[in-house]
Design a protein around this motif. Structure first.
Motif, short mmCIF file in Angstrom:
data_model
loop_
_atom_site.label_atom_id
_atom_site.label_comp_id
_atom_site.label_asym_id
_atom_site.label_seq_id
_atom_site.Cartn_x
_atom_site.Cartn_y
_atom_site.Cartn_z
N ARG A 53 -27.76 43.47 -46.22
CA ARG A 53 -26.97 42.25 -46.18
C ARG A 53 -26.05 42.24 -44.96
N ASN A 94 -32.47 36.69 -39.89
CA ASN A 94 -32.30 36.25 -41.28
C ASN A 94 -33.69 36.07 -41.88
N LYS A 96 -34.62 34.80 -44.58
CA LYS A 96 -34.81 33.56 -45.33
C LYS A 96 -35.28 32.42 -44.43
N LEU A 127 -27.68 31.97 -37.50
CA LEU A 127 -28.42 32.55 -38.61
C LEU A 127 -28.13 31.85 -39.94
N ILE A 129 -25.25 32.13 -41.51
CA ILE A 129 -24.41 33.01 -42.32
C ILE A 129 -22.99 32.47 -42.46
N ALA A 135 -26.17 37.15 -45.82
CA ALA A 135 -27.61 36.93 -45.91
C ALA A 135 -28.33 38.26 -45.73
N THR A 136 -29.53 38.34 -46.27
CA THR A 136 -30.37 39.53 -46.07
C THR A 136 -31.01 39.44 -44.69
N VAL A 137 -30.88 40.51 -43.91
CA VAL A 137 -31.39 40.51 -42.55
C VAL A 137 -32.23 41.76 -42.29
#
Length: 292
Positions: A53, A94, A96, A127, A129, A135-137
């Protein structure tokens, strides 16, 4: 004839002790204020990849001295990491939305919420964020000559994610072979073979990167949580069938509350409700979000 020694024995002992201390110091250990752990250089065999994250820090820290000694500037593409050497450049993506940015390590952290990296505001914004908070990166160590700023999404993003040796962990650091190494005929078969576990990981990574999205209406952001709850109650009265929730987040170290309406499968549907809310004096904007 006996020659006299021009210095005393205790002085000689002190000099010898100082020389021995210098010779015994670690050659590649780097320490920083508030962080006495040694910093490990990235491995040269393949690309070092971090998964976890990412969060961001903004105007509250503007101008303050970072652990590297530089002054923090939220308008520069920098980041904080717990152990990577200062100056290391990372391409952060990112998973997502596939957006990427290249940043330089200038600070230490983050040290809470099991996050792996803190981005400056200008780096976090492309990104997405700054809106979501975190966020998951996937972050790759890149060459020091790589330009800072927004970058092209890596073609092998799904492969990088699938190479994670511990996908169930909150975060991991691992190494993947370079493209040149994969192209060599001497590459180990284990790196090229697609085991059932690898296939499953690739499928999961592809679904994560290309996950479906929905739409929410953000009907205001409030410092006072009571104001958010008032707006929430009013919308529930006007649209009793609609899902309305209050989401808490941090901005510049202060807690804020968002009022979120929906989920909508299509943007036009969300826009229609937003315009309806505007007729009742409730402003808002439509946000695209991941459904999972």
């Amino acid at each position: 004839m006996i020659l006299s020694i021009p210095f005393k024995v205790p002085v000689l002992s002190s000099v010898l002790f100082l020389l021995l201390t210098l010779l015994s110091a670690p050659a590649h250990a780097t320490t920083s204020p508030g962080n006495t752990k040694s910093v490990t250089e990235p491995t040269s065999n393949g690309t070092t990849v971090l998964r976890g994250r990412a969060s961001w820090y903004g105007s509250y820290f503007q101008g303050k001295k970072t652990t590297s000694g530089e002054r923090f500037n939220r308008f520069k593409y920098t980041c904080a990491h717990k152990t990577l050497p200062f100056g290391t450049r990372l391409r952060v993506t990112n998973v997502k939305n596939g957006k990427s940015v290249v940043v330089r390590v200038t600070d230490r952290g983050p040290f809470r919420h099991q996050r792996i990296i803190d981005l400056s505001e200008i780096a976090a914004r492309p990104l997405g964020i700054t809106e979501s908070g975190a966020a998951t990166v996937v972050a790759e160590v890149v060459e020091t000559e790589t330009p800072l700023g927004p970058a092209i999404t890596p073609d092998n993003l799904a492969d990088l994610y699938a190479a994670d040796p511990d996908p169930d962990a909150a975060f991991t650091t691992y190494s993947v072979p370079d493209e040149e190494e994969l192209a060599e005929p001497t590459a180990q078969p284990a790196l090229l073979a697609a085991s059932p576990a690898t296939k499953a990981a690739e499928t999961a990574a592809t679904e994560l990167v290309n996950c479906p999205t929905g739409f929410l209406i953000q009907a205001g952001s409030f410092v006072d949580a009571a104001n958010a709850q008032t707006v929430q109650a009013r919308i529930k009265t006007l649209l009793p069938e609609m899902q309305v929730m209050v989401s808490q987040y941090l901005l510049d170290g202060r807690q804020r509350s968002r009022v979120l309406v929906g989920n909508f499968g299509e943007r036009p549907e969300a826009e229609a409700v937003r315009k309806q809310l505007m007729m009742w004096g409730i402003g808002g904007l439509v946000r695209e979000v991941a459904l999972r």
